[in-house]
Design an enzyme around this catalytic site. Structure first.
Site, PDB file in Angstrom:
ATOM      1  N   LYS A 105      52.906  39.051  32.701  1.00  0.00           N
ATOM      2  CA  LYS A 105      51.870  38.312  33.426  1.00  0.00           C
ATOM      3  C   LYS A 105      51.085  37.435  32.452  1.00  0.00           C
ATOM      4  O   LYS A 105      50.165  37.899  31.795  1.00  0.00           O
ATOM      5  CB  LYS A 105      50.922  39.275  34.134  1.00  0.00           C
ATOM      6  CG  LYS A 105      51.582  40.135  35.204  1.00  0.00           C
ATOM      7  CD  LYS A 105      50.592  41.126  35.797  1.00  0.00           C
ATOM      8  CE  LYS A 105      51.223  41.965  36.903  1.00  0.00           C
ATOM      9  NZ  LYS A 105      50.295  42.986  37.449  1.00  0.00           N
ATOM     10  N   ALA A 140      49.944  51.042  34.994  1.00  0.00           N
ATOM     11  CA  ALA A 140      51.132  51.786  34.568  1.00  0.00           C
ATOM     12  C   ALA A 140      50.924  53.291  34.679  1.00  0.00           C
ATOM     13  O   ALA A 140      51.810  54.013  35.169  1.00  0.00           O
ATOM     14  CB  ALA A 140      51.485  51.401  33.129  1.00  0.00           C
ATOM     15  N   LYS A 191      44.514  36.385  37.419  1.00  0.00           N
ATOM     16  CA  LYS A 191      43.560  37.468  37.707  1.00  0.00           C
ATOM     17  C   LYS A 191      43.057  38.104  36.420  1.00  0.00           C
ATOM     18  O   LYS A 191      41.958  38.663  36.383  1.00  0.00           O
ATOM     19  CB  LYS A 191      44.172  38.493  38.652  1.00  0.00           C
ATOM     20  CG  LYS A 191      45.474  39.143  38.173  1.00  0.00           C
ATOM     21  CD  LYS A 191      45.290  40.352  37.297  1.00  0.00           C
ATOM     22  CE  LYS A 191      46.627  40.905  36.829  1.00  0.00           C
ATOM     23  NZ  LYS A 191      46.482  41.978  35.830  1.00  0.00           N
ATOM     24  N   THR A 248      42.128  44.883  38.849  1.00  0.00           N
ATOM     25  CA  THR A 248      41.787  44.654  37.443  1.00  0.00           C
ATOM     26  C   THR A 248      40.302  44.363  37.233  1.00  0.00           C
ATOM     27  O   THR A 248      39.802  44.514  36.127  1.00  0.00           O
ATOM     28  CB  THR A 248      42.605  43.490  36.856  1.00  0.00           C
ATOM     29  OG1 THR A 248      42.541  42.387  37.737  1.00  0.00           O
ATOM     30  CG2 THR A 248      44.038  43.872  36.664  1.00  0.00           C
ATOM     31  N   ASN A 256      41.971  44.047  30.235  1.00  0.00           N
ATOM     32  CA  ASN A 256      41.227  42.787  30.244  1.00  0.00           C
ATOM     33  C   ASN A 256      39.759  43.004  30.593  1.00  0.00           C
ATOM     34  O   ASN A 256      38.873  42.420  29.978  1.00  0.00           O
ATOM     35  CB  ASN A 256      41.887  41.831  31.240  1.00  0.00           C
ATOM     36  CG  ASN A 256      43.296  41.473  30.804  1.00  0.00           C
ATOM     37  OD1 ASN A 256      43.488  40.764  29.832  1.00  0.00           O
ATOM     38  ND2 ASN A 256      44.285  41.999  31.516  1.00  0.00           N
TER      39      ASN A 256
END
Length: 333
Positions: A105, A140, A191, A248, A256
């Site tokens: 990504k 994950a 994102k 996220t 992030n």
């Protein structure tokens, strides 16, 4: 089916484990030889996915050719900024007719290309026809723990997307198909920029109002930039857009968002990144996203302020003030 997974970060290891538990013959490639040796001995990726025992049938290698040759499906999960160099090395050994699924990504710095276009530049055209892209809200560690998760497989060919859907779907990992490759890719990449911004907000001590504003206005920026690049705006309301964005911007497992929180608390970017084992894609994607907005003439004030914080040393609190004091306007403008 023989499968090679290229990249043994937390997501690559998790996907390799998921596919091996379905009974596929899976080999996981890692750049670090020492990590390969430890995974073979302990069946744990103690560097990027500690605490999980990997599937009994999963094998490991540091030899890229061994992971690629004679494989019917390759899962590509290196950091996006090294996707080009890794796949240049791998291209000659890819089996004709193999499916390739990118789960990276990001947007390449310098060229400003998404992974689909990077791969089109380095792979023979007959192989590029079998490309698909997996994206969506999926930490994950939660997938590795068997928690219900839904993602999207995007491909320009419907048969390729459906084949990827069949291969990856399990009782707890549900895969939808989508033909909007660029939209799904950009949702997953952009994102991360907004997640860094949400982390900055949290690190500054702001509350849910601020986070909700960032998510909503961030989605508007993602959609504007994506549409300018040819994406279907509806894609950004789905799993690869809003779904991944909410995850996220709110989840404690987001690397992030963690980078943003530390920035908001006053730490320097170099110090934060120096202490991380895994890549926070949003930092480099911010540079590419900002340059794309300038190139395409897309208004994206949150992306611009994140660029100024990360690459021009702007104080986070001043960036928030500048966002709030922008010219007043209708919501849809």
């Amino acid at each position: 089916m023989k499968i090679g997974v290229i990249g043994a970060g937390s997501w690559g290891s998790t996907l390799a484990d998921l596919l091996a538990r379905k009974g596929f013959d899976v080999t996981l490639w890692a750049y670090e030889k020492e990590l390969v040796a430890r995974m073979a001995e302990t069946r744990e990726n103690d560097l990027y996915l500690p605490g999980f025992t990997l599937a009994p049938g999963l094998t490991f290698t540091a030899d890229l050719r061994e992971a690629v040759a004679s494989r019917e499906l390759l899962v590509l999960v290196p950091p996006s900024q090294v996707m080009r160099s890794v796949m240049k090395q791998a291209a000659a050994d890819i089996e004709p007719g193999a499916l390739l699924v990118s789960a990276a990504k990001g947007i390449e710095n310098d060229t400003l290309l998404p992974m689909s276009e990077v791969l089109l530049e380095v792979l023979p055209i007959e192989i590029a026809e079998g490309l698909a892209f997996l994206s969506g809200p999926s930490f994950a560690r939660e997938v590795a723990a068997g928690m219900p998760t839904a993602v999207v497989a995007a491909a320009s060919r419907v048969d390729v997307a459906r084949r990827v859907q069949e291969v990856f779907s399990t009782e707890t990992f549900r895969v939808y198909t989508n033909d909007d490759v660029i939209g799904v890719e950009l949702g997953g990449a952009l994102k991360n920029v907004i997640a860094v911004a949400a982390g900055v907000s949290d690190g500054l001590g702001f509350g849910y109002n601020t986070r909700a504003a960032l998510i909503t206005r961030g989605l508007a920026e993602m959609t504007r930039l994506g549409t300018a690049m040819g994406a279907n705006p509806a894609t950004f309301a789905g799993l690869a857009g809003m779904g991944d964005l909410v995850l996220t911007c709110t989840g404690d497992l987001s690397r992030n968002r963690t980078v943003g929180m530390e920035l908001g608390r006053g730490r320097k970017l170099e110090e934060i990144l120096g202490g991380m084992k895994m890549v926070a894609e949003g930092v480099k994607t911010t540079l590419s996203a900002y340059q794309l907005t300038r190139k395409l003439g897309v208004e994206a004030p949150i992306i611009e302020q994140m660029y100024l914080i990360l690459y021009a040393g702007k104080e986070a609190r001043q960036a928030v003030a500048d966002l709030m004091l922008r010219e007043l306007k209708p919501e849809g403008a």
